[in-house]
Design an enzyme around this catalytic site. Structure first.
Site, PDB file in Angstrom:
ATOM      1  N   GLU A 137      -8.333  57.722  47.397  1.00 52.87           N
ATOM      2  CA  GLU A 137      -9.567  58.179  46.491  1.00 52.87           C
ATOM      3  C   GLU A 137     -10.546  58.799  47.363  1.00 52.87           C
ATOM      4  O   GLU A 137     -10.953  58.556  48.623  1.00 52.87           O
ATOM      5  CB  GLU A 137     -10.123  56.847  45.980  1.00 52.87           C
ATOM      6  CG  GLU A 137      -9.016  55.934  45.269  1.00 52.87           C
ATOM      7  CD  GLU A 137      -9.630  54.575  44.551  1.00 52.87           C
ATOM      8  OE1 GLU A 137      -8.889  54.046  43.835  1.00 52.87           O
ATOM      9  OE2 GLU A 137     -10.535  54.142  45.268  1.00 52.87           O
ATOM     10  N   CYS A 161     -17.638  61.600  49.369  1.00 55.38           N
ATOM     11  CA  CYS A 161     -17.191  60.598  50.230  1.00 55.38           C
ATOM     12  C   CYS A 161     -15.697  60.599  50.242  1.00 55.38           C
ATOM     13  O   CYS A 161     -14.838  60.657  49.366  1.00 55.38           O
ATOM     14  CB  CYS A 161     -17.714  59.169  49.572  1.00 55.38           C
ATOM     15  SG  CYS A 161     -17.325  57.713  50.541  1.00 55.38           S
ATOM     16  N   CYS A 213      -6.421  50.484  55.162  1.00 56.64           N
ATOM     17  CA  CYS A 213      -6.997  50.385  56.461  1.00 56.64           C
ATOM     18  C   CYS A 213      -6.763  49.207  56.914  1.00 56.64           C
ATOM     19  O   CYS A 213      -6.538  48.124  56.458  1.00 56.64           O
ATOM     20  CB  CYS A 213      -8.537  50.144  55.925  1.00 56.64           C
ATOM     21  SG  CYS A 213      -9.758  49.961  57.625  1.00 56.64           S
ATOM     22  N   CYS A 264     -12.027  44.054  56.991  1.00 58.26           N
ATOM     23  CA  CYS A 264     -13.262  43.453  56.836  1.00 58.26           C
ATOM     24  C   CYS A 264     -13.266  42.544  55.592  1.00 58.26           C
ATOM     25  O   CYS A 264     -12.638  42.782  54.455  1.00 58.26           O
ATOM     26  CB  CYS A 264     -14.394  44.479  56.721  1.00 58.26           C
ATOM     27  SG  CYS A 264     -14.550  45.597  58.136  1.00 58.26           S
ATOM     28  N   CYS A 311     -14.448  44.114  52.092  1.00 56.12           N
ATOM     29  CA  CYS A 311     -14.090  45.321  51.729  1.00 56.12           C
ATOM     30  C   CYS A 311     -12.696  45.435  51.018  1.00 56.12           C
ATOM     31  O   CYS A 311     -11.777  44.784  51.487  1.00 56.12           O
ATOM     32  CB  CYS A 311     -13.904  46.313  53.057  1.00 56.12           C
ATOM     33  SG  CYS A 311     -13.499  47.777  52.669  1.00 56.12           S
ATOM     34  N   CYS A 330     -19.090  52.112  47.807  1.00 53.81           N
ATOM     35  CA  CYS A 330     -18.653  51.705  49.219  1.00 53.81           C
ATOM     36  C   CYS A 330     -17.866  50.456  49.255  1.00 53.81           C
ATOM     37  O   CYS A 330     -18.239  49.438  48.382  1.00 53.81           O
ATOM     38  CB  CYS A 330     -19.901  51.627  50.111  1.00 53.81           C
ATOM     39  SG  CYS A 330     -20.344  53.311  50.893  1.00 53.81           S
TER      40      CYS A 330
END
Ligand code: SAH
Length: 391
Positions: free
Chosen positions: A81, A95, A102, A106, A109, A369
């Site tokens: 994305e 962005c 990932c 975290c 997230c 985010c």
């Protein structure tokens, strides 16, 4: 794929052909080599075969039309994305993602929850920008800023991220000034050290999110490898070498990191006498950016727990028991109320810490985010397909 491979395709051509091709690709923003009329037909055909430039993507537009999310399909079928944010002052920020998924996990997230698939190639990063540059060209607008705040950790894919920045910064190519790029990192020290040695004036942002190691390690497991002190030392060296201002991102989490005590501890960390605290033209070489928590749908709670207080919130935050919740409830539970953010900001200001607050973009289409995770997007895809497909 990188620029050298691209240039190789022009080895047997006269020198000016490469320039013409770059102009067509990065300036005219063509979508297919067939339309690069300055190039001979045979070369266009070869380029279409060797270096196709069509980008397969679906887009989703926010209600206020200021945020557009693109889901790009890569050549191996993986999806990533990228987001375009249209600011009031004509700034158009893209962005971009640096990895598919990932590995850092975290707790807050959504990308982390989907696991890690692979690093993106240089060209796959460039394509995210080209996709939106082509879109903007149609409405006579331009990409003005690029931030590595999409999926993934840019410093775990250092080579390709820097490769993409070089291509997009290249004067004969896309020609976006270095100061218009920002890399956001959890604080991979080797990455910060390497960046300090590059002769590139790009911006660095550090995801801090907690004023002490105990909390930060719980929120961001990578803190065990790169604790706050190590990260700050690397940032100080970076500032000494580059004299560039660094942004510390601090997400405001209700009852977790938003107390008066947290603000004071954070101020102490920031103001410690070091390169960071030196001022240039009256401004210190760092600032704190307060971010609101964007609900991800990965935390579940029962309605009766919506009033939970600190300790319980915390357990919920980290373990997300499966009771079923709505995004609104999740937001209530974990986002610091605006008054609390205001107070936190005031304390930092009083302590002499430079501080800003980030505007929220794209929550409605899960484009903010931390919300970039393809599993979450499936619902939107089917719901919004008809309205927004390939806008
Ligand atoms: N891996 C990099 C860049 C990706 S995320 C990094 O961590 O810096 C970009 C920013 O969004 C980071 O500051 C990240 O901590 C933050 N973020 C992640 N999840 C979020 C959420 N749910 N709400 C608000 N910000 C979030």
């Amino acid at each position: 794929m990188d620029l050298i491979q691209f240039q190789r395709l022009f080895n047997k051509e006269p020198r000016y052909r490469l320039e013409q091709a770059k102009k067509a690709l990065f300036h005219d923003l063509i979508q297919n080599w067939q339309t690069a009329k300055t190039l001979p037909l045979s070369l266009r055909e070869e380029l279409n075969k060797e270096w196709p430039i069509e980008i397969s993507a679906k887009t989703f537009v926010s209600k206020d039309r200021n945020t557009i999310k693109a889901i790009l399909t890569l050549k191996d079928g993986l999806k990533i994305e990228a987001v375009l944010m249209r600011h009031k002052n004509k700034r158009n920020t893209i962005c971009v993602s640096s990895q598919a998924g990932c590995p850092l996990n975290c707790s807050f997230c959504a990308t982390g929850k989907m696991g890690f698939q692979r690093n993106l190639e240089t060209w796959e990063i460039v394509e995210q920008v080209l996709f939106f540059a082509r879109y903007l060209k149609k409405i006579k607008a331009k990409v003005t800023n690029i931030v590595f705040m999409g999926m993934g950790e840019p410093f775990l894919n250092y080579q390709n991220v820097l490769g993409a920045i070089r291509i997009l910064n290249d004067k004969e190519g896309f020609n976006l000034g270095a100061r218009h790029f920002s890399i956001s990192t959890v604080g991979i020290v080797e990455g910060i050290e390497k960046l300090a040695k590059e002769k590139l004036q790009i911006n660095l942002a550090i995801s801090l999110h907690a004023p002490n190691d105990e909390l930060r390690s719980k929120l961001m497991p990578i803190n065990k490898k790169y604790p706050i002190k190590k990260v700050l030392n690397a940032v100080d060296d970076y500032i000494k070498k580059t004299r560039r201002r660094v942004m510390f991102e601090y997400m405001m989490l209700k009852n977790l990191n938003d107390s008066v005590k947290d603000a004071k501890t954070l101020a102490k960390l920031m103001k410690k006498p070091c390169a960071r605290a030196r001022t240039v033209q009256g401004r210190p070489l760092y600032f704190v950016n307060l971010i609101s928590y964007n609900p991800t749908g990965i935390f579940k709670s029962s309605p009766s727990r919506a009033t939970a207080k600190s300790k319980e919130d915390f357990t919920l935050f980290l373990t997300f028991a499966s009771f079923g919740s709505s995004v609104g409830e999740e937001e209530n539970l974990f986002s610091s109320p605006s008054l609390r953010i205001k107070k936190f900001k005031e304390i930092l200001e009083k302590e002499g810490v430079a501080v800003t607050q980030r505007y929220r973009f794209g929550q409605g289409i899960k484009a903010a985010c931390g919300q970039l995770a393809l599993s979450d997007t499936k619902d939107i895809l089917s719901k919004k397909k008809k309205e927004n497909d390939n806008e």
